[in-house]
Design an enzyme around this catalytic site. Structure first.
Site, PDB file in Angstrom:
ATOM      1  N   GLY A 102      47.462 170.243 154.570  1.00 54.66           N
ATOM      2  CA  GLY A 102      46.761 169.106 155.401  1.00 54.66           C
ATOM      3  C   GLY A 102      45.616 168.187 154.572  1.00 54.66           C
ATOM      4  N   TYR A 271      29.041 177.805 157.694  1.00 45.36           N
ATOM      5  CA  TYR A 271      27.646 178.117 157.944  1.00 45.36           C
ATOM      6  C   TYR A 271      27.190 179.176 157.026  1.00 45.36           C
ATOM      7  CZ  TYR A 271      25.749 174.228 160.616  1.00 45.36           C
ATOM      8  OH  TYR A 271      25.080 172.782 160.818  1.00 45.36           O
ATOM      9  N   ASP A 327      32.615 175.192 169.674  1.00 44.45           N
ATOM     10  CA  ASP A 327      32.331 174.460 168.373  1.00 44.45           C
ATOM     11  C   ASP A 327      31.251 175.144 167.422  1.00 44.45           C
ATOM     12  OD1 ASP A 327      33.279 172.232 166.912  1.00 44.45           O
ATOM     13  OD2 ASP A 327      31.458 171.172 167.159  1.00 44.45           O
ATOM     14  N   HIS A 332      29.243 179.346 164.441  1.00 48.76           N
ATOM     15  CA  HIS A 332      28.105 179.150 163.463  1.00 48.76           C
ATOM     16  C   HIS A 332      26.648 179.914 163.938  1.00 48.76           C
ATOM     17  CE1 HIS A 332      30.913 176.586 161.758  1.00 48.76           C
ATOM     18  NE2 HIS A 332      30.478 175.409 162.528  1.00 48.76           N
ATOM     19  N   LYS A 477       3.915 179.424 159.934  1.00 46.18           N
ATOM     20  CA  LYS A 477       3.002 178.976 160.396  1.00 46.18           C
ATOM     21  C   LYS A 477       1.847 179.848 160.745  1.00 46.18           C
ATOM     22  CE  LYS A 477       5.215 175.536 163.135  1.00 46.18           C
ATOM     23  NZ  LYS A 477       5.651 175.115 164.362  1.00 46.18           N
TER      24      LYS A 477
END
Ligand code: NDP
Ligand SMILES: O=C1O[C@H](COP(=O)(O)O)[C@@H](O)[C@H](O)[C@H]1O
Length: 585
Positions: A102, A271, A327, A332, A477
């Protein structure tokens, strides 16, 4: 807060065939341990592959963070208890051929060729290698090289000797035109590869960068007509989507396994190749201060957030059949969640890590439809610029209900995470591009300083943010005294900002993953049982969404997404950290 949960929010109706070393070195000679016990100096880990084949890894393959460059080391291949000796081979007799199936496509141009070049530039490819583009489009070698050179707009292009290196790299790139379902065409590819391999022991990697409906055809042809024939390995990287539900995914795996063993299949989730995702385990398991806090006892909620500031532009045809849950979330974000939440693995070996990830996935509670918010972007004009709606994309069917945004609450029913909401949020065409993990800690019990925060204790909670991209950072934080004679507190950041701390560029995820596949390192690839568990979690709710034809909430292109996502979070006493008052933009 639960009363805020609005009813107007729809979603709430009331080994390759031969054994090979998973080494980060390239094979040079086959050696007997029996007759050469001194070689144990080179060996440390005895691993058990998923298919039960025993292999031996060199000491250096310990994920210490330092990936050595290729050099000559003996290859150890075990046949039952026997280890073969072959001192004849040296590195000049071994080669790797990487075929990008591809090669004319978007991903190949955008990611795969640039990543291969970066590996070459950095000296991670072996001395002898061949890169071959394969696709139906007619192209000469020179045309492929032109195409590749234009798209090498990667992180390397500003570097020293880049042009020279690029020229050398391009000389090793070839092209072969063929159909994806033609054994004859793949046999011709095999012939071409053999010419470039020049009689060396060949290892072959095929990267399937093609639409999923032709994965199996290509695998069949590659396996039957273009596998490595002379004792080297043959591996196939398979791109997502791995099916669209449990059934189709299992069918895909069954079909692939007609031609490949599980150890030859490298299911990529890019990911997992991102620097900060790779760093998650380091953060947790090598810092005493984090691991003791990593449970329901101290963590109030975990948020996994993905946003893009552009729509499906050009990929609507693919996207409409999948939607944002398939997706981004099912792969992910779920992979990040599994790494985040898993128990300490026995070791850093691929199978030990993947075993722990599977356990987490299998401990997860089925997702309820009322714990899911769906959205789809609509057109919006801002600053005189008109941004299209999702359904304005010509490749998207009119009236499509496919979600381009989703938020969901997930739960892990195990001792560590019982009752802790893991909130996921993923969307396209939002106000920014970002991927991050936010960990909100519990309130300090009996906090002496509560009165300094007023009624809103949420403003005083500690939050650990792992910003995967862009501008990678890890910051915590904390509450701090503002310098001065009074006692005023504010929230400040202990900030590990990668750009400030490290001068080295961050490699692209595809570089890491390609190198791992070449080295036979499976840790960052998805095993079939992980995939099954991931689909089992999402398939029922996806079916329900589709059966009930749930209408998504429409949000303007470039906005912060559907309002219902806030109600979902509020239902679990959570505020999205990325939309808080003190979020740096
Ligand atoms: N693009 C991206 O950003 C991402 C892509 N992926 C996945 O990677 C794979 C490749 O993606 P991408 O490069 O975008 O895909 P493309 O649509 O660009 O397709 C790649 C190549 O496959 C061939 N092809 C396209 N459609 C067909 C068809 N219907 N029948 C036969 N051949 C076809 C074409 O080559 P030719 O006509 O020359 O044969 C094309 O150049 C997909 O599985 C995708 O889901 C995953 C993550 C991100
Ligand atoms: O897998 C996919 O990922 C990209 C986002 O990847 P990133 O590395 O640029 O964050 C996403 O755009 C695409 O829709 C999806 O298929």
């Amino acid at each position: 807060m639960a009363t805020l949960y609005s009813t107007h929010c729809r979603s709430f109706p009331s080994s390759s065939s031969t054994s090979f070393p998973p080494s980060n070195r390239f094979p040079a000679a086959t050696v007997s341990l029996k007759s050469h016990p001194h070689l144990f100096h080179h060996l440390s880990v005895h691993t058990q592959q998923h298919d039960g084949a025993a292999t031996v890894s060199p000491v250096e393959n310990n994920h210490s963070g330092k990936r050595p460059r290729p050099e000559v080391l003996p290859v150890i291949s075990l046949k039952e208890s026997e280890v073969e000796v072959d001192f004849e081979k040296d590195e000049s007799e071994v080669t790797v051929s990487i075929t990008v199936v591809g090669a004319s496509g978007d991903l190949a141009k955008k990611k795969i060729f640039p990543a291969l070049f970066a590996l070459y530039y950095e000296g991670f490819l072996p001395k002898h290698f061949t890169i071959c583009g394969y696709a139906r489009s007619k192209m000469t070698d020179v045309e492929l090289r032109n195409m590749v050179s234009k798209t090498l707009t990667c992180r390397i292009d500003q570097r020293e000797n880049c042009n020279e290196k690029m020229e050398q790299f391009l000389k090793r790139c070839f092209y072969h035109s063929g159909q994806y379902d033609s054994q004859e065409n793949f046999a011709a590819l095999d012939k071409k590869l053999k010419e470039h391999e020049g009689g060396r022991a060949s290892n072959r990697l095929f990267y399937l960068s093609i639409p999923p409906n032709i994965f199996v055809h290509a695998v069949k042809c590659a396996s039957l007509s273009a596998s490595s024939g002379n004792g080297g390995w043959t591996r196939v990287i398979v791109e997502k989507p791995f099916g669209r539900d449990s059934e189709s995914s299992a069918a895909l795996t069954r079909s692939l396994k007609q031609y490949l063993t599980e150890d030859q299949i490298f299911r990529i989730d890019h990911y997992l190749g991102k620097e900060l995702v790779e760093n998650l385990s380091v953060l947790r398991f090598s810092n005493l201060i984090f691991e003791p806090l990593w449970s329901r006892q101290y963590i109030r909620n975990v948020q996994l957030i993905f946003s893009e500031d552009f729509g499906t532009e050009g990929r609507g045809g693919y996207f409409d059949n999948y939607g944002i849950i398939r997706d981004i979330m099912q792969n992910h974000l779920l992979q990040i969640l599994a790494l985040f939440a898993m128990e300490t693995p026995v070791s850093l070996d691929a199978e030990d890590i993947r075993n722990e990830k599977v356990k987490v996935l299998r401990s997860m509670r089925p997702i309820k439809l009322e714990d899911v918010v769906l959205g789809q972007y609509k057109n919006h004009t801002r600053g005189g610029v008109a941004y299209p709606a999702y359904v304005d994309d010509k490749t998207v069917p009119k009236g499509s209900l496919t979600p381009t945004f989703a938020a969901a609450a997930l739960f892990i029913d195990n001792a560590r995470w019982d009752g802790v909401p893991f909130l996921m949020k993923a969307g396209k065409a939002l106000h920014n591009k970002r991927a991050e993990i936010r960990v909100q800690f519990r309130h300090v019990p009996g906090n002496l300083y509560n009165r300094n925060f007023g009624a809103d204790l949420d403003r005083a909670t500690n939050e650990l943010v792992i910003r995967v991209q862009p501008d990678e950072a890890i910051y915590l934080k904390i509450n701090n005294k503002v310098p001065g004679l009074g006692m005023k507190l504010d929230r400040s950041h202990l900030n590990l900002h990668y750009a400030a701390r490290y001068s080295k560029e961050i490699p692209d995820a595809y570089e890491r993953l390609l190198l791992d596949a070449i080295e036979g390192e499976r840790r960052l690839f998805i095993r079939s049982d992980e995939l099954d568990a991931a689909w089992s979690l999402f398939t029922p709710v996806l079916n329900e969404i589709e059966d009930k034809k749930i209408t998504p909430e429409y949000y303007p292109y470039g906005s912060r997404g559907p309002v219902c996502a806030h109600y979902l979070a509020a239902r679990y006493n959570v505020r999205w950290g990325d939309l808080g008052l003190d979020v740096e933009q």
